[in-house]
Design a protein around this motif. Structure first.
Motif, PDB file in Angstrom:
ATOM      1  N   PHE A  68     -13.636 -46.623 -27.040  1.00  0.00           N
ATOM      2  CA  PHE A  68     -13.090 -46.802 -25.693  1.00  0.00           C
ATOM      3  C   PHE A  68     -14.058 -46.366 -24.600  1.00  0.00           C
ATOM      4  CE2 PHE A  68      -9.585 -45.685 -28.604  1.00  0.00           C
ATOM      5  CZ  PHE A  68      -8.880 -46.876 -28.570  1.00  0.00           C
ATOM      6  N   LYS A  69     -15.346 -46.570 -24.818  1.00  0.00           N
ATOM      7  CA  LYS A  69     -16.328 -46.029 -23.863  1.00  0.00           C
ATOM      8  C   LYS A  69     -16.111 -46.543 -22.439  1.00  0.00           C
ATOM      9  CE  LYS A  69     -19.872 -49.353 -25.131  1.00  0.00           C
ATOM     10  NZ  LYS A  69     -21.174 -49.540 -25.691  1.00  0.00           N
ATOM     11  N   ASP A  70     -15.624 -47.770 -22.290  1.00  0.00           N
ATOM     12  CA  ASP A  70     -15.391 -48.296 -20.940  1.00  0.00           C
ATOM     13  C   ASP A  70     -14.240 -47.574 -20.240  1.00  0.00           C
ATOM     14  OD1 ASP A  70     -17.423 -50.083 -21.432  1.00  0.00           O
ATOM     15  OD2 ASP A  70     -16.077 -51.721 -21.999  1.00  0.00           O
ATOM     16  N   GLN A  71     -13.282 -47.074 -21.014  1.00  0.00           N
ATOM     17  CA  GLN A  71     -12.134 -46.391 -20.414  1.00  0.00           C
ATOM     18  C   GLN A  71     -12.458 -44.976 -19.954  1.00  0.00           C
ATOM     19  OE1 GLN A  71      -9.065 -46.783 -23.360  1.00  0.00           O
ATOM     20  NE2 GLN A  71      -8.420 -48.765 -22.547  1.00  0.00           N
ATOM     21  N   ILE A  72     -13.505 -44.394 -20.495  1.00  0.00           N
ATOM     22  CA  ILE A  72     -13.885 -43.043 -20.078  1.00  0.00           C
ATOM     23  C   ILE A  72     -14.161 -43.014 -18.577  1.00  0.00           C
ATOM     24  CG2 ILE A  72     -15.658 -41.244 -20.269  1.00  0.00           C
ATOM     25  CD1 ILE A  72     -15.838 -41.976 -23.265  1.00  0.00           C
ATOM     26  N   ALA A  73     -14.896 -44.004 -18.098  1.00  0.00           N
ATOM     27  CA  ALA A  73     -15.201 -44.068 -16.664  1.00  0.00           C
ATOM     28  C   ALA A  73     -13.919 -44.179 -15.838  1.00  0.00           C
ATOM     29  CB  ALA A  73     -16.130 -45.244 -16.371  1.00  0.00           C
ATOM     30  N   THR A  74     -12.921 -44.889 -16.340  1.00  0.00           N
ATOM     31  CA  THR A  74     -11.647 -45.027 -15.626  1.00  0.00           C
ATOM     32  C   THR A  74     -10.918 -43.690 -15.554  1.00  0.00           C
ATOM     33  OG1 THR A  74     -11.466 -47.316 -16.357  1.00  0.00           O
ATOM     34  CG2 THR A  74      -9.440 -46.264 -15.590  1.00  0.00           C
ATOM     35  N   HIS A  75     -10.911 -42.943 -16.656  1.00  0.00           N
ATOM     36  CA  HIS A  75     -10.275 -41.621 -16.646  1.00  0.00           C
ATOM     37  C   HIS A  75     -10.974 -40.687 -15.652  1.00  0.00           C
ATOM     38  CE1 HIS A  75      -7.613 -42.426 -19.965  1.00  0.00           C
ATOM     39  NE2 HIS A  75      -8.625 -42.774 -20.742  1.00  0.00           N
ATOM     40  N   ILE A  76     -12.293 -40.694 -15.660  1.00  0.00           N
ATOM     41  CA  ILE A  76     -13.054 -39.837 -14.747  1.00  0.00           C
ATOM     42  C   ILE A  76     -12.819 -40.271 -13.303  1.00  0.00           C
ATOM     43  CG2 ILE A  76     -15.391 -39.151 -14.044  1.00  0.00           C
ATOM     44  CD1 ILE A  76     -16.131 -39.301 -17.082  1.00  0.00           C
ATOM     45  N   GLU A  77     -12.795 -41.589 -13.061  1.00  0.00           N
ATOM     46  CA  GLU A  77     -12.542 -42.082 -11.703  1.00  0.00           C
ATOM     47  C   GLU A  77     -11.159 -41.650 -11.216  1.00  0.00           C
ATOM     48  OE1 GLU A  77     -12.184 -46.227  -9.129  1.00  0.00           O
ATOM     49  OE2 GLU A  77     -12.273 -46.334 -11.314  1.00  0.00           O
ATOM     50  N   THR A  78     -10.148 -41.776 -12.072  1.00  0.00           N
ATOM     51  CA  THR A  78      -8.793 -41.374 -11.693  1.00  0.00           C
ATOM     52  C   THR A  78      -8.747 -39.887 -11.354  1.00  0.00           C
ATOM     53  OG1 THR A  78      -7.815 -43.097 -13.077  1.00  0.00           O
ATOM     54  CG2 THR A  78      -6.385 -41.248 -12.483  1.00  0.00           C
ATOM     55  N   ALA A  79      -9.384 -39.065 -12.193  1.00  0.00           N
ATOM     56  CA  ALA A  79      -9.415 -37.618 -11.933  1.00  0.00           C
ATOM     57  C   ALA A  79     -10.160 -37.315 -10.638  1.00  0.00           C
ATOM     58  CB  ALA A  79     -10.053 -36.890 -13.111  1.00  0.00           C
ATOM     59  N   ASP A  80     -11.295 -37.962 -10.427  1.00  0.00           N
ATOM     60  CA  ASP A  80     -12.066 -37.723  -9.194  1.00  0.00           C
ATOM     61  C   ASP A  80     -11.292 -38.153  -7.954  1.00  0.00           C
ATOM     62  OD1 ASP A  80     -14.193 -36.539 -10.524  1.00  0.00           O
ATOM     63  OD2 ASP A  80     -15.363 -38.403 -10.643  1.00  0.00           O
ATOM     64  N   LYS A  81     -10.586 -39.256  -8.043  1.00  0.00           N
ATOM     65  CA  LYS A  81      -9.775 -39.708  -6.896  1.00  0.00           C
ATOM     66  C   LYS A  81      -8.665 -38.698  -6.608  1.00  0.00           C
ATOM     67  CE  LYS A  81     -11.407 -43.888  -5.827  1.00  0.00           C
ATOM     68  NZ  LYS A  81     -11.854 -44.297  -4.506  1.00  0.00           N
ATOM     69  N   MET A  82      -8.041 -38.175  -7.672  1.00  0.00           N
ATOM     70  CA  MET A  82      -7.003 -37.163  -7.454  1.00  0.00           C
ATOM     71  C   MET A  82      -7.585 -35.903  -6.819  1.00  0.00           C
ATOM     72  SD  MET A  82      -3.829 -37.900  -8.038  1.00  0.00           S
ATOM     73  CE  MET A  82      -3.139 -36.258  -8.072  1.00  0.00           C
ATOM     74  N   ILE A 126      -9.091 -35.664 -20.375  1.00  0.00           N
ATOM     75  CA  ILE A 126     -10.132 -36.512 -20.975  1.00  0.00           C
ATOM     76  C   ILE A 126     -11.438 -36.352 -20.216  1.00  0.00           C
ATOM     77  CG2 ILE A 126     -10.813 -38.901 -21.417  1.00  0.00           C
ATOM     78  CD1 ILE A 126      -7.778 -39.438 -21.967  1.00  0.00           C
ATOM     79  N   ALA A 127     -11.361 -36.319 -18.887  1.00  0.00           N
ATOM     80  CA  ALA A 127     -12.578 -36.115 -18.083  1.00  0.00           C
ATOM     81  C   ALA A 127     -13.221 -34.769 -18.427  1.00  0.00           C
ATOM     82  CB  ALA A 127     -12.251 -36.196 -16.589  1.00  0.00           C
ATOM     83  N   TYR A 128     -12.399 -33.751 -18.611  1.00  0.00           N
ATOM     84  CA  TYR A 128     -12.911 -32.430 -18.967  1.00  0.00           C
ATOM     85  C   TYR A 128     -13.630 -32.465 -20.315  1.00  0.00           C
ATOM     86  CZ  TYR A 128     -12.901 -27.471 -20.245  1.00  0.00           C
ATOM     87  OH  TYR A 128     -13.272 -26.217 -20.654  1.00  0.00           O
ATOM     88  N   TRP A 129     -12.982 -33.050 -21.304  1.00  0.00           N
ATOM     89  CA  TRP A 129     -13.599 -33.136 -22.627  1.00  0.00           C
ATOM     90  C   TRP A 129     -14.889 -33.957 -22.596  1.00  0.00           C
ATOM     91  CZ3 TRP A 129     -10.185 -33.976 -27.555  1.00  0.00           C
ATOM     92  CH2 TRP A 129      -9.543 -32.774 -27.867  1.00  0.00           C
ATOM     93  N   CYS A 130     -14.873 -35.073 -21.889  1.00  0.00           N
ATOM     94  CA  CYS A 130     -16.031 -35.986 -21.915  1.00  0.00           C
ATOM     95  C   CYS A 130     -17.220 -35.479 -21.112  1.00  0.00           C
ATOM     96  CB  CYS A 130     -15.622 -37.374 -21.426  1.00  0.00           C
ATOM     97  SG  CYS A 130     -14.539 -38.245 -22.579  1.00  0.00           S
ATOM     98  N   THR A 131     -16.955 -34.694 -20.066  1.00  0.00           N
ATOM     99  CA  THR A 131     -18.052 -34.219 -19.216  1.00  0.00           C
ATOM    100  C   THR A 131     -18.346 -32.733 -19.397  1.00  0.00           C
ATOM    101  OG1 THR A 131     -16.621 -33.605 -17.357  1.00  0.00           O
ATOM    102  CG2 THR A 131     -17.409 -35.905 -17.431  1.00  0.00           C
ATOM    103  N   GLY A 132     -17.357 -31.971 -19.834  1.00  0.00           N
ATOM    104  CA  GLY A 132     -17.516 -30.523 -19.918  1.00  0.00           C
ATOM    105  C   GLY A 132     -17.459 -29.844 -18.563  1.00  0.00           C
ATOM    106  N   ASP A 133     -17.150 -30.602 -17.515  1.00  0.00           N
ATOM    107  CA  ASP A 133     -17.132 -30.065 -16.153  1.00  0.00           C
ATOM    108  C   ASP A 133     -15.835 -29.288 -15.920  1.00  0.00           C
ATOM    109  OD1 ASP A 133     -17.137 -29.585 -13.383  1.00  0.00           O
ATOM    110  OD2 ASP A 133     -18.172 -31.470 -12.980  1.00  0.00           O
TER     111      ASP A 133
END
Length: 199
Positions: A68-82, A126-133
């Motif tokens: 689901f590599k394409d969906q990772i960017a969507t999860h991060i975008e949603t979190a960043d927008k929030m 998911i954003a936390y797990w994928c980026t570690g940020d």
């Protein structure tokens, strides 16, 4: 605070020694120690089973990135927008603030329900797990803490009957149940973060 803590401890199993000890510490006004003990218990317990486990993080991340590599960017975008105070609603980003304005009414009756169901929290996990940020874990804690601090629990005995049909409130049964599910899910992602404290 004591009333809420009593309710939390009452819902936890007293047959678990760490929980019993935490309750005794709390009763003896050793609140920081009680909180630390509970957090350590939740971080290390093996007696629960969710849809996924933080113990499988590396395998799950590998699979997720592969499938689901394409969906990772969507999860991060949603979190960043929030984080920027924007929530996607009805196909557009709406200003909701950060932390969100939980009680805000918009023209659409479902907006408050959607916001208070917290469907966006797993995106932060998911954003936390994928980026570690850590900003994503910190944001989860900030939003959950803000909700607890700013949206008082109503008198449940009379509340559901009075507000059942077409009510606008974050405490309708469906909203409360879905929010609890989202909180439990995101905690599995962020429980190891330093953002989770005894506070």
């Amino acid at each position: 605070l004591n009333e809420m803590a009593d309710a939390v401890f009452a819902s936890l199993s007293k047959s678990i020694p760490q929980i019993e000890l935490a309750f005794l510490l709390f009763r003896n006004s050793k609140i920081e120690e009680a909180g630390t003990l509970l957090i350590n218990y939740f971080r290390t317990r093996t007696n629960t089973h969710y849809l996924f486990s933080r113990n499988d993080k590396q395998r799950l991340l590998k699979d997720y990135r592969g499938l689901f590599k394409d969906q990772i960017a969507t999860h991060i975008e949603t979190a960043d927008k929030m984080l920027a105070g924007k929530i996607k609603w009805s196909g557009n980003y709406q200003d909701c603030g950060f932390p969100p304005r939980w009680m805000e009414l918009k023209q659409d009756h479902e907006y408050m329900a959607f916001l208070n169901r917290n469907f966006f929290l797993p995106d932060f996990g998911i954003a936390y797990w994928c980026t570690g940020d850590e900003k994503y874990a910190e944001a989860c804690v900030a939003m959950m803490s803000d909700f607890i601090d700013t949206v008082p629990i109503p008198n449940i005995a009379t509340y559901q009957v009075k507000n059942y049909a077409f009510g606008r409130s974050p405490w309708l049964l469906i909203d409360t149940g879905l929010r609890a599910r989202m909180w439990l899910c995101v905690m599995e992602y962020i429980i190891g973060s330093p953002a989770i404290t005894s506070e």
